[in-house]
Design a protein around this motif. Structure first.
Motif, short mmCIF file in Angstrom:
data_model
loop_
_atom_site.label_atom_id
_atom_site.label_comp_id
_atom_site.label_asym_id
_atom_site.label_seq_id
_atom_site.Cartn_x
_atom_site.Cartn_y
_atom_site.Cartn_z
N ASP A 40 10.28 0.13 -2.69
CA ASP A 40 11.34 0.94 -3.31
C ASP A 40 10.86 1.59 -4.61
OD1 ASP A 40 13.03 -0.03 -1.35
OD2 ASP A 40 14.01 -1.51 -2.66
N LEU A 41 9.97 0.90 -5.30
CA LEU A 41 9.50 1.41 -6.59
C LEU A 41 8.46 2.52 -6.43
CD1 LEU A 41 9.21 -1.93 -8.61
CD2 LEU A 41 10.92 -0.13 -8.90
N GLY A 42 8.06 2.78 -5.18
CA GLY A 42 7.18 3.92 -4.93
C GLY A 42 5.76 3.58 -4.54
N LEU A 43 5.43 2.28 -4.43
CA LEU A 43 4.09 1.91 -3.97
C LEU A 43 4.05 2.04 -2.45
CD1 LEU A 43 3.45 -1.25 -6.15
CD2 LEU A 43 2.41 0.99 -6.44
N ASP A 44 2.93 2.51 -1.91
CA ASP A 44 2.90 2.58 -0.46
C ASP A 44 2.23 1.34 0.12
OD1 ASP A 44 0.12 3.15 -0.19
OD2 ASP A 44 0.53 5.25 -0.67
N ARG A 45 2.42 1.19 1.42
CA ARG A 45 2.00 -0.02 2.13
C ARG A 45 0.54 -0.35 1.89
NH1 ARG A 45 4.23 -4.55 3.30
NH2 ARG A 45 2.24 -5.21 2.53
N SER A 46 -0.33 0.67 1.94
CA SER A 46 -1.76 0.39 1.76
C SER A 46 -2.05 -0.13 0.35
CB SER A 46 -2.59 1.64 2.06
OG SER A 46 -2.30 2.65 1.11
N GLU A 47 -1.29 0.37 -0.62
CA GLU A 47 -1.47 -0.09 -2.01
C GLU A 47 -1.00 -1.53 -2.16
OE1 GLU A 47 -1.02 4.25 -4.22
OE2 GLU A 47 0.78 3.10 -3.76
N ILE A 48 0.10 -1.86 -1.51
CA ILE A 48 0.62 -3.23 -1.55
C ILE A 48 -0.36 -4.17 -0.83
CG2 ILE A 48 2.51 -4.77 -0.81
CD1 ILE A 48 4.38 -2.27 -1.16
N ASN A 49 -0.88 -3.71 0.32
CA ASN A 49 -1.90 -4.49 1.06
C ASN A 49 -3.09 -4.82 0.18
OD1 ASN A 49 -0.75 -4.64 3.59
ND2 ASN A 49 -1.72 -2.79 4.35
N ALA A 50 -3.55 -3.82 -0.55
CA ALA A 50 -4.77 -3.97 -1.34
C ALA A 50 -4.56 -4.78 -2.61
CB ALA A 50 -5.34 -2.59 -1.69
N THR A 51 -3.39 -4.64 -3.24
CA THR A 51 -3.22 -5.30 -4.54
C THR A 51 -2.42 -6.59 -4.50
OG1 THR A 51 -1.32 -3.89 -5.01
CG2 THR A 51 -3.42 -3.21 -5.96
N VAL A 52 -1.52 -6.74 -3.51
CA VAL A 52 -0.65 -7.92 -3.54
C VAL A 52 -0.82 -8.84 -2.34
CG1 VAL A 52 1.74 -8.74 -3.74
CG2 VAL A 52 1.06 -6.64 -4.91
N ILE A 53 -0.55 -8.31 -1.14
CA ILE A 53 -0.58 -9.16 0.06
C ILE A 53 -0.77 -8.30 1.31
CG2 ILE A 53 1.96 -9.10 0.23
CD1 ILE A 53 1.89 -11.94 1.40
N PRO A 54 -1.71 -8.66 2.18
CA PRO A 54 -1.89 -7.91 3.42
C PRO A 54 -0.65 -8.03 4.32
CG PRO A 54 -3.75 -9.38 3.00
CD PRO A 54 -2.67 -9.74 2.03
N SER A 55 -0.34 -6.97 5.05
CA SER A 55 0.83 -6.93 5.94
C SER A 55 0.92 -8.13 6.87
CB SER A 55 0.80 -5.67 6.82
OG SER A 55 0.95 -4.54 6.02
N ARG A 56 -0.21 -8.49 7.46
CA ARG A 56 -0.19 -9.60 8.43
C ARG A 56 0.20 -10.91 7.78
NH1 ARG A 56 -5.09 -10.09 12.51
NH2 ARG A 56 -3.90 -11.99 12.82
N THR A 57 -0.32 -11.15 6.59
CA THR A 57 0.02 -12.37 5.85
C THR A 57 1.51 -12.37 5.53
OG1 THR A 57 -2.16 -12.22 4.84
CG2 THR A 57 -0.65 -13.80 3.87
#
Length: 138
Positions: A40-57
């Motif tokens: 919601d804050l504007g980060l995209d999925r790939s950025e969240i994957n790279a910095t916080v948590i991978p989608s699969r996890t």
């Protein structure tokens, strides 16, 4: 200050008034739903994957009804803290995200966002923001 107020709003909790409060949030382990907030804050999925948590996890956590780990929760807080600070310096979410995504000569031409994966990288970004805020760099 205002960064903690912003973090409180984004997390839907009382604004943390000290580092101990922030630590309590991290050690309490955030729910996986918080990742949607980053979206919601504007980060995209790939950025969240790279910095916080991978989608699969993240999928695994959701399926098992598990909260994020302490480390993942820490990364969420780190991203929120830097985003709030950048927004404060640049006056808008849009400009903050632009700055976070743009390769920066003072960070070996890496995008600030790409450094948020580690505590050391985050500190470098936060120090640069303080310098920009104080008018040392643009």
């Amino acid at each position: 200050g205002t960064v903690n107020v912003q973090i409180g709003e984004w997390l839907g909790v009382q604004p943390p008034s000290s580092n101990s409060d922030v630590l309590r949030l991290v050690e309490g382990r955030l729910p996986p739903t918080i990742i949607a907030r980053l979206d919601d804050l504007g980060l995209d999925r790939s950025e969240i994957n790279a910095t916080v948590i991978p989608s699969r996890t993240l999928q695994h956590r959701r399926i098992r009804h598990e909260n994020l780990t302490v480390e993942e929760s820490d990364r969420v807080l780190r991203v929120l803290r830097v985003l709030a600070a950048t927004e404060e310096v640049y006056g808008s979410r849009l400009r903050a995200l632009e700055w976070l995504r743009r390769p920066n000569p003072r960070l070996d031409n890496r995008a600030p966002l790409s450094l948020l994966k580690t505590d050391t990288g985050s500190r470098m970004v936060e120090e640069l923001l303080v310098q920009i805020d104080e008018g040392m760099f643009i």
